[in-house]
Write an enzyme that holds these catalytic residues in place. Structure first.
Site, PDB file in Angstrom:
ATOM      1  N   CYS A 268      12.941  11.039  20.992  1.00 44.41           N
ATOM      2  CA  CYS A 268      13.952  11.750  21.781  1.00 44.41           C
ATOM      3  C   CYS A 268      15.065  10.801  22.218  1.00 44.41           C
ATOM      4  CB  CYS A 268      13.296  12.397  23.000  1.00 44.41           C
ATOM      5  SG  CYS A 268      14.434  13.423  23.949  1.00 44.41           S
TER       6      CYS A 268
ATOM      7  N   CYS B 246       7.989  16.256  28.207  1.00 47.96           N
ATOM      8  CA  CYS B 246       8.584  17.402  28.902  1.00 47.96           C
ATOM      9  C   CYS B 246       8.110  18.756  28.390  1.00 47.96           C
ATOM     10  CB  CYS B 246      10.107  17.312  28.857  1.00 47.96           C
ATOM     11  SG  CYS B 246      10.808  17.366  27.177  1.00 47.96           S
TER      12      CYS B 246
END
Length: 338
Positions: free
Chosen positions: A92, A186
């Site tokens: 990410c 997340c």
């Protein structure tokens, strides 16, 4: 200076924006929509809007769900399918936060991109944070070398407790100081297996083998295990603790052994990400986020693969995880373990 700040609705990115605005910079906020977790974005966007209004700065909402799915989410699933252990935060950072978001910042005419990461920069190298307990240099080590010159990490010199104290002194930001911290991954609510359940049957029982190839028990599906795990499988005929040494996804088998058999003194990397020019390194390596660094020697080959020889053996090296190389407090290279 015109700076884009990655804003999540959390205390770190909020204090980052506040500090830069107070220093007189032209600050623009940006919230990234990365996945489709219900109600997740609505709550966070309200917080970002509250901060933006208080600081009197514009903000954007950047929908990167498709990029995130292709570069982070599906590789996460596929890596577990292959019997390896993924590192989604590293992917990410490289492709989304310090990739697509940086691209967006440049398109807006921003000179820098600031994030709330706990890390520092020195001479175009990532450096560990002052707050060692919150240091995120490990996850940032996947970044493209060319991206570093555009980055700012305003919290790198601060301790987390001081960031919270700072936020609690400002009336509008008090609630940010006490809110629960986000989880490390997340898009994972409770366990990674819940994510995998959406794509495959994770509960297909299989054989447990010892290191000689003898069947010694059963397990509940290979995706429930990572290298070094010592529970959740059957081992007959021994009272000694056994750990997962290897995973064979095609055969739905896990190979287990004693702690001594987990020891590794050498391993290989593919696609080493170098921040300095070198063919060999004499440095320290971290093989997982919370592990201590270990002295090592690194031989780098023409195809960007590398062989790592450790001074002292480590236990439970997981294929798919990231190895990060340090020269004292500076990140000099990274790569994914074969």
């Amino acid at each position: 200076m015109k700076i884009l700040v990655a804003m999540s609705g959390g205390v770190d990115s909020t204090v980052t924006a506040y500090k830069l605005k107070n220093l007189g910079h032209e600050v623009i906020g940006c919230y990234m929509k990365l996945h489709g977790k219900p109600n997740y974005h609505e709550e966070n966007i309200k917080k970002v809007e509250k901060v933006a209004n208080f600081l009197q700065i514009p903000y954007h909402i950047l929908d990167l769900q498709e990029d995130f799915k292709n570069k982070v989410y599906m590789p996460f699933v596929d890596t577990y399918k292959e019997g390896k252990t993924p590192n989604p935060c590293a992917l990410c950072n490289r492709f989304i936060k310090l990739g697509k978001l940086l691209e967006f910042a440049k398109n807006l005419g921003c000179e820098k991109l600031a994030t709330g990461h706990y890390a520092r920069l020195e001479n175009n190298l990532i450096k560990t944070a002052v707050d060692e307990s919150k240091d995120q240099s490990y996850f940032l080590a996947s970044a493209d070398k060319e991206a570093l010159k555009y980055l700012i990490f305003p919290l790198g010199e601060m301790k987390k407790e001081d960031v919270k104290k700072f936020a609690s002194t400002i009336e509008v930001l008090k609630s940010f100081a006490t809110q629960k911290e986000s989880s490390e991954i997340c898009f994972v609510e409770d366990t990674y297996v819940q994510v995998l359940d959406q794509f495959m049957d994770t509960k297909i029982p299989g054989e447990v083998l010892d290191s000689s190839g003898k069947v010694v028990g059963k397990h509940e599906g290979y995706m429930h295990y990572t290298i070094g795990k010592r529970r959740g499988f059957e081992v007959r005929g021994t009272h000694e603790p056994h750990f997962v040494l290897k995973i064979n996804p095609k055969q739905n088998q896990i190979i287990v052994g004693t702690k001594e058999e987990l020891k590794i003194s050498e391993f290989n990397l593919k696609n080493i990400n170098l921040f300095i020019d070198a063919k060999e390194l004499d440095c320290e390596v971290k093989i997982r986020y919370r592990s201590k660094s270990t002295p090592c020697k690194v031989e780098i080959y023409e195809d960007k693969s590398a062989k790592i020889t450790l001074k002292d053996p480590v236990y439970g090296l997981a294929s798919g995880q990231m190895a990060v190389f340090y020269n004292h407090d500076k990140v000099i290279a990274s790569g994914f373990i074969e």
